[in-house]
Design an enzyme around this catalytic site. Sequence first.
Site, PDB file in Angstrom:
ATOM      1  CB  SER A 130     -49.949  14.881   7.413  1.00  0.00           C
ATOM      2  OG  SER A 130     -50.406  13.588   6.816  1.00  0.00           O
ATOM      3  CE1 TYR A 179     -50.832  16.392   2.230  1.00  0.00           C
ATOM      4  CE2 TYR A 179     -50.155  14.296   3.321  1.00  0.00           C
ATOM      5  CZ  TYR A 179     -51.095  15.546   3.019  1.00  0.00           C
ATOM      6  OH  TYR A 179     -51.839  15.674   4.290  1.00  0.00           O
TER       7      TYR A 179
HETATM    8  P1  NAP Z   1     -59.653  19.587   1.266  1.00  0.00           P
HETATM    9  O1  NAP Z   1     -61.181  19.463   1.618  1.00  0.00           O
HETATM   10  O2  NAP Z   1     -59.355  19.052   0.031  1.00  0.00           O
HETATM   11  O3  NAP Z   1     -59.262  20.807   1.872  1.00  0.00           O
HETATM   12  C1  NAP Z   1     -58.417  21.366   1.522  1.00  0.00           C
HETATM   13  C2  NAP Z   1     -58.116  22.856   1.562  1.00  0.00           C
HETATM   14  O4  NAP Z   1     -57.179  23.683   1.226  1.00  0.00           O
HETATM   15  C3  NAP Z   1     -59.349  23.599   0.845  1.00  0.00           C
HETATM   16  O5  NAP Z   1     -60.123  24.651   1.117  1.00  0.00           O
HETATM   17  C4  NAP Z   1     -58.596  24.034  -0.533  1.00  0.00           C
HETATM   18  O6  NAP Z   1     -59.371  24.949  -1.316  1.00  0.00           O
HETATM   19  C5  NAP Z   1     -57.432  24.850   0.229  1.00  0.00           C
HETATM   20  N1  NAP Z   1     -56.292  24.990  -0.771  1.00  0.00           N
HETATM   21  C6  NAP Z   1     -55.834  24.112  -1.795  1.00  0.00           C
HETATM   22  N2  NAP Z   1     -54.960  24.794  -2.547  1.00  0.00           N
HETATM   23  C7  NAP Z   1     -54.861  26.159  -2.055  1.00  0.00           C
HETATM   24  C8  NAP Z   1     -54.451  27.331  -2.281  1.00  0.00           C
HETATM   25  N3  NAP Z   1     -53.514  27.416  -3.342  1.00  0.00           N
HETATM   26  N4  NAP Z   1     -54.692  28.361  -1.679  1.00  0.00           N
HETATM   27  C9  NAP Z   1     -55.581  28.642  -0.814  1.00  0.00           C
HETATM   28  N5  NAP Z   1     -56.200  27.367  -0.286  1.00  0.00           N
HETATM   29  C10 NAP Z   1     -55.739  26.009  -1.004  1.00  0.00           C
HETATM   30  O7  NAP Z   1     -58.977  18.594   2.497  1.00  0.00           O
HETATM   31  P2  NAP Z   1     -58.940  18.569   3.963  1.00  0.00           P
HETATM   32  O8  NAP Z   1     -58.661  17.018   4.244  1.00  0.00           O
HETATM   33  O9  NAP Z   1     -60.099  19.423   4.806  1.00  0.00           O
HETATM   34  O10 NAP Z   1     -57.475  18.975   4.370  1.00  0.00           O
HETATM   35  C11 NAP Z   1     -57.082  20.310   5.050  1.00  0.00           C
HETATM   36  C12 NAP Z   1     -55.714  19.870   5.668  1.00  0.00           C
HETATM   37  O11 NAP Z   1     -55.729  18.848   6.357  1.00  0.00           O
HETATM   38  C13 NAP Z   1     -54.649  19.660   4.544  1.00  0.00           C
HETATM   39  O12 NAP Z   1     -53.275  20.611   4.872  1.00  0.00           O
HETATM   40  C14 NAP Z   1     -54.338  18.470   4.804  1.00  0.00           C
HETATM   41  O13 NAP Z   1     -53.071  18.124   3.909  1.00  0.00           O
HETATM   42  C15 NAP Z   1     -54.715  18.081   6.215  1.00  0.00           C
HETATM   43  N6  NAP Z   1     -55.023  16.574   6.155  1.00  0.00           N
HETATM   44  C16 NAP Z   1     -55.920  16.040   5.870  1.00  0.00           C
HETATM   45  C17 NAP Z   1     -56.239  14.624   6.296  1.00  0.00           C
HETATM   46  C18 NAP Z   1     -57.562  13.826   5.976  1.00  0.00           C
HETATM   47  O14 NAP Z   1     -57.498  12.759   6.363  1.00  0.00           O
HETATM   48  N7  NAP Z   1     -58.485  14.276   5.310  1.00  0.00           N
HETATM   49  C19 NAP Z   1     -55.172  13.892   7.017  1.00  0.00           C
HETATM   50  C20 NAP Z   1     -54.072  14.407   7.275  1.00  0.00           C
HETATM   51  C21 NAP Z   1     -53.741  15.796   6.974  1.00  0.00           C
HETATM   52  P3  NAP Z   1     -60.184  24.579  -2.623  1.00  0.00           P
HETATM   53  O15 NAP Z   1     -61.390  23.906  -2.092  1.00  0.00           O
HETATM   54  O16 NAP Z   1     -60.241  25.697  -3.145  1.00  0.00           O
HETATM   55  O17 NAP Z   1     -59.264  23.530  -3.254  1.00  0.00           O
END
Ligand code: NAP
Length: 241
Positions: free
Chosen positions: A133, A146
């Site tokens: 991140s 986080y």
């Molecule tokens: P998201 O749409 O909320 O996706 C998060 C994913 O993690 C979902 O598939 C979620 O499953 C899964 N997850 C959460 N808890 C879990 C658990 N206990 N066991 C297995 N899977 C679990 O968010 P995203 O933006 O795509 O995030 C993906 C990654 O990118 C994360 O590591 C996040 O920190 C990172 N990130 C995102 C951004 C951004 O701007 N979006 C920026 C920096 C980093 P559910 O759908 O069941 O909750």
Amino acid sequence: MTAFSLAGQTALVTGANTGIGQAIAVAMGHAGAHVICAGRRSCDDTAALIDKAETMTLDFADPMAASDVFADRRIDILVNNAGIIRREDSVNFTEADWDDVLDVNLKAVFFTCQAFAKAALPRGSGRIVNIASLLSFQGGIRVPSYTASKHGVAGLTKILANEWAANGINVNAIAPGYIATNNTEALRADPVRNQAILERIPAGRWGDPEDIAETTVFLAAPASKYVTGAVLNVDGGWLAR
Ligand code: NAP
């Protein structure tokens, strides 16, 4: 076969049901990989978008959930994407919000990498891509667990790269900027926050999940064979500013 092809490789992507994880799984499939779409909920929708795919249930509420996944089959590429965030002033932050986030975002990442390496080290090849991140570099605000977890992911990426490079396992991370997913829906819906964020991004737009996915394919492909221990910003220039 080009240096960007994943033909003949099997990739496991965690959190593949939605957002960045879904885009990564689809891009890996387009690059020719057989993709294991892992999630705590059904990944059927993602698998339906990919030629060669299967689904797997993995819930990192138990950070050791993937301990046995790599033992009895060959998996060449691991993408640790699953992650959660909790927001509260640090002075009021609860132990539960600390532990839940550290378990999924850091402890599970380490032990999933370890399980992968136990199988991959004897083979002498493998790729790991961890999703870090901007808060692997910056402090943020009201997200102490986080920020700690994502700083941890950057550090883990480097130590594991150091330990495993000589055995042909590359370990890298991607630091996504502001990407339009469920995770950031509230920010985009707030006109003031949305405007402030857009003004600071040199590229002038939110990132798409595909921006992260295509970089992940690069870090999984032969083209990046001499890249290891890197935390690569994919942020439209945010950190350069
Ligand atoms: P998201 O749409 O909320 O996706 C998060 C994913 O993690 C979902 O598939 C979620 O499953 C899964 N997850 C959460 N808890 C879990 C658990 N206990 N066991 C297995 N899977 C679990 O968010 P995203 O933006 O795509 O995030 C993906 C990654 O990118 C994360 O590591 C996040 O920190 C990172 N990130 C995102 C951004 C951004 O701007 N979006 C920026 C920096 C980093 P559910 O759908 O069941 O909750």
